[in-house]
Scaffold this motif. Structure first.
Motif, PDB file in Angstrom:
ATOM      1  N   PHE A   1       1.202  13.293  -9.936  1.00 35.78           N
ATOM      2  CA  PHE A   1       0.990  14.736  -9.787  1.00 35.78           C
ATOM      3  C   PHE A   1       2.330  15.471  -9.698  1.00 35.78           C
ATOM      4  O   PHE A   1       2.457  16.605 -10.178  1.00 35.78           O
ATOM      5  CB  PHE A   1       0.135  15.006  -8.546  1.00 35.78           C
ATOM      6  N   ALA A   2       3.340  14.812  -9.106  1.00 35.16           N
ATOM      7  CA  ALA A   2       4.664  15.424  -9.019  1.00 35.16           C
ATOM      8  C   ALA A   2       5.269  15.610 -10.407  1.00 35.16           C
ATOM      9  O   ALA A   2       5.984  16.583 -10.666  1.00 35.16           O
ATOM     10  CB  ALA A   2       5.578  14.562  -8.147  1.00 35.16           C
ATOM     11  N   ARG A   3       4.976  14.676 -11.309  1.00 33.91           N
ATOM     12  CA  ARG A   3       5.509  14.788 -12.680  1.00 33.91           C
ATOM     13  C   ARG A   3       4.858  15.947 -13.429  1.00 33.91           C
ATOM     14  O   ARG A   3       5.532  16.681 -14.155  1.00 33.91           O
ATOM     15  CB  ARG A   3       5.296  13.476 -13.434  1.00 33.91           C
ATOM     16  N   LEU A   4       3.580  16.104 -13.241  1.00 33.56           N
ATOM     17  CA  LEU A   4       2.899  17.240 -13.852  1.00 33.56           C
ATOM     18  C   LEU A   4       3.467  18.541 -13.307  1.00 33.56           C
ATOM     19  O   LEU A   4       3.737  19.487 -14.065  1.00 33.56           O
ATOM     20  CB  LEU A   4       1.399  17.156 -13.589  1.00 33.56           C
ATOM     21  N   ALA A   5       3.690  18.592 -11.992  1.00 29.08           N
ATOM     22  CA  ALA A   5       4.259  19.790 -11.379  1.00 29.08           C
ATOM     23  C   ALA A   5       5.667  20.056 -11.895  1.00 29.08           C
ATOM     24  O   ALA A   5       6.059  21.211 -12.117  1.00 29.08           O
ATOM     25  CB  ALA A   5       4.272  19.637  -9.861  1.00 29.08           C
TER      26      ALA A   5
ATOM     27  N   TYR B   1       0.823  -1.213   0.000  1.00 23.69           N
ATOM     28  CA  TYR B   1       0.000   0.000   0.000  1.00 23.69           C
ATOM     29  C   TYR B   1       0.858   1.263   0.000  1.00 23.69           C
ATOM     30  O   TYR B   1       0.562   2.223  -0.708  1.00 23.69           O
ATOM     31  CB  TYR B   1      -0.919  -0.016   1.221  1.00 23.69           C
ATOM     32  N   GLY B   2       1.940   1.255   0.808  1.00 18.54           N
ATOM     33  CA  GLY B   2       2.804   2.426   0.864  1.00 18.54           C
ATOM     34  C   GLY B   2       3.421   2.754  -0.479  1.00 18.54           C
ATOM     35  O   GLY B   2       3.484   3.918  -0.875  1.00 18.54           O
ATOM     36  N   GLY B   3       3.857   1.721  -1.190  1.00 20.12           N
ATOM     37  CA  GLY B   3       4.437   1.940  -2.503  1.00 20.12           C
ATOM     38  C   GLY B   3       3.424   2.456  -3.504  1.00 20.12           C
ATOM     39  O   GLY B   3       3.711   3.360  -4.292  1.00 20.12           O
ATOM     40  N   MET B   4       2.214   1.906  -3.457  1.00 22.32           N
ATOM     41  CA  MET B   4       1.156   2.347  -4.373  1.00 22.32           C
ATOM     42  C   MET B   4       0.787   3.805  -4.122  1.00 22.32           C
ATOM     43  O   MET B   4       0.575   4.579  -5.064  1.00 22.32           O
ATOM     44  CB  MET B   4      -0.071   1.462  -4.196  1.00 22.32           C
ATOM     45  N   LYS B   5       0.732   4.186  -2.862  1.00 21.26           N
ATOM     46  CA  LYS B   5       0.383   5.566  -2.516  1.00 21.26           C
ATOM     47  C   LYS B   5       1.418   6.551  -3.041  1.00 21.26           C
ATOM     48  O   LYS B   5       1.082   7.613  -3.572  1.00 21.26           O
ATOM     49  CB  LYS B   5       0.243   5.685  -0.997  1.00 21.26           C
TER      50      LYS B   5
END
Length: 216
Positions: free
Chosen positions: A188-192, A177-181
């Protein structure tokens, strides 16, 4: 009044739609930029003077952060294979109570890297800051980024956008789960990152005096 509400609603939905469409596009741009610059095998990784180790917190709750552990192990592996001569540890030290670089340095020493071959960057608040400061402050135009693959892709993209010769060595990925999150947040970081490069011309929060690495 109703027509104004409908107008704002339409504008909001339009922005949401554009955002959704932009995510896969930005993902493809970042992946394509780093496609030929990432390595999984230390023996096949080209030598660079400096490995740029991207910071993260040591713990998630009371558990060790596997992203942290695997990144440090990757840095130690490169150093022991003589693929880097120095580790530039970059992370967040925004308060006296939170100091990623020093914590990482202490653990790198435990993994066998001499303390005098570790340089700390306390102002790596974002990946962009870390990459640009590696050049502007620490004088490195060519270096190896050390993090998980998804993070290396974005760091290499940002480096290339600044005319830097960066490659990435991929630390072990983290599942569950941590990796998926984290991977979801990465979209969104890539868009930013693309907006920072193409639209906003974002600069690091701090620069400062030159700190040459490995020069007497």
């Amino acid at each position: 009044m109703k027509s104004r509400i409908r107008l704002w609603s339409a504008l909001f939905l339009g922005l949401v739609f554009l955002g959704i469409i932009s995510l896969p596009v930005s993902d493809a741009i970042v992946k394509n930029a780093a496609r030929d610059s990432l390595y999984d095998d230390a023996s096949q990784t080209p030598h660079r003077k400096v490995g740029l180790l991207l910071g993260t917190s040591k713990f998630v709750g009371k558990q060790i952060n596997l992203f942290y552990q695997y990144r440090l192990e990757a840095a130690a592996l490169l150093y022991k294979n003589q693929k880097i001569d120095f580790v530039l540890v970059t992370g967040d030290n925004s308060t006296v109570y939170y100091d990623e670089p020093t914590t990482m340095k202490n653990d790198l020493v435990k993994l066998g890297i001499p303390a005098d071959h570790i340089v700390l960057d306390y102002a790596g608040f974002r990946t962009l800051d870390s990459v640009v400061r590696a050049s502007k402050v620490f004088g490195q135009e060519a270096f190896t980024v050390i993090s998980q693959k998804f993070h290396n892709e974005r760091a290499v993209y940002l480096a290339q956008a600044r005319g830097l010769d960066a490659i990435g060595f991929n630390a072990q990925d983290v599942g569950g789960y941590g990796g998926m999150k984290v991977l979801l947040r990465e979209q969104f970081a890539r868009l930013a990152a693309i907006l920072d490069v193409k639209v906003l011309n974002t600069q690091p929060k701090f620069l400062g005096e030159k700190i040459p690495i490995g020069e007497k």
